[in-house]
Design a protein around this motif. Sequence first.
Motif: not given
Length: 267
Positions: A25-26, A30, A76, A81, A84
């Motif tokens: 993630a990121g 993201l 991030s 997260v 997202m």
Amino acid sequence: MNRIDRKFQELKIEKKPAFIPFITAGDPELRTTRELILEFEKRGADIIELGIPFSDPIADGPIIQASYYRALMRGSKVAHVFDMVTEVRKKSEIPIVSMVSYSTVFKKGYQNFIESSLKAGLDGLTIPDLPVEENHELFEIAKKNDFKIVCFVAPTTSDHRMAMIAQQAQGFLYYISVVGITGVRDKLPDDIVQNIKKLKQMTKIPVAVGFGVSTSDHAKMISTVADGVIVGSAIMREIEKYEKEPTEKLIKCVGDFVGQLISGTKG
């Protein structure tokens, strides 16, 4: 019903294995992670394993460690997260399991972390640095919320401990195909098929295989005995390769690579 359980039930009827791509993630950002998840689903991915960046990952090799570093350097955070994932849920119901460090869960509190995960739209966790003997409270909270804690089994796990883990596992069992950390490999261990068959005799829940699975040939071989194929480092290597290219090109090229892995998995 949890999305993970539903997906494996569907695949059992279709007599197909699950393909489970891992993505950090990121990395590179993201917004791109969100688009890659949606692209992977279009290509035929069944479940997403989403790595939540951590400064000192215990099981990840240099490729995923580097992706975590890049994501952290870009700011991030866990809350980002979750936001997202909430955005993904506006367009997709694909099951998403996050790989997260135990310290991240502990710091936030079991109940709070699971509630936040569910609110965002996550379906489960993999926690590589939490032994199954030490997570009874977490398991109970997860079970009450129909949230899955996915357990790991390694080639070095004794038969006795393997049976104990198999009894407690939720969602699916994550079989680590190699001794050591994640990473791209040219060859998988000779005893992998035998080990997967032994594990499947101990449990009724699906068994997915990861760590070192890097090519469509690897995926094809594993899919003959396992219920799922997990690929991480090979995908993150592709993302790194194209991270300086326009986002559209990155998504297409990485999507093409994942499509090849899915073709190998699904036969």
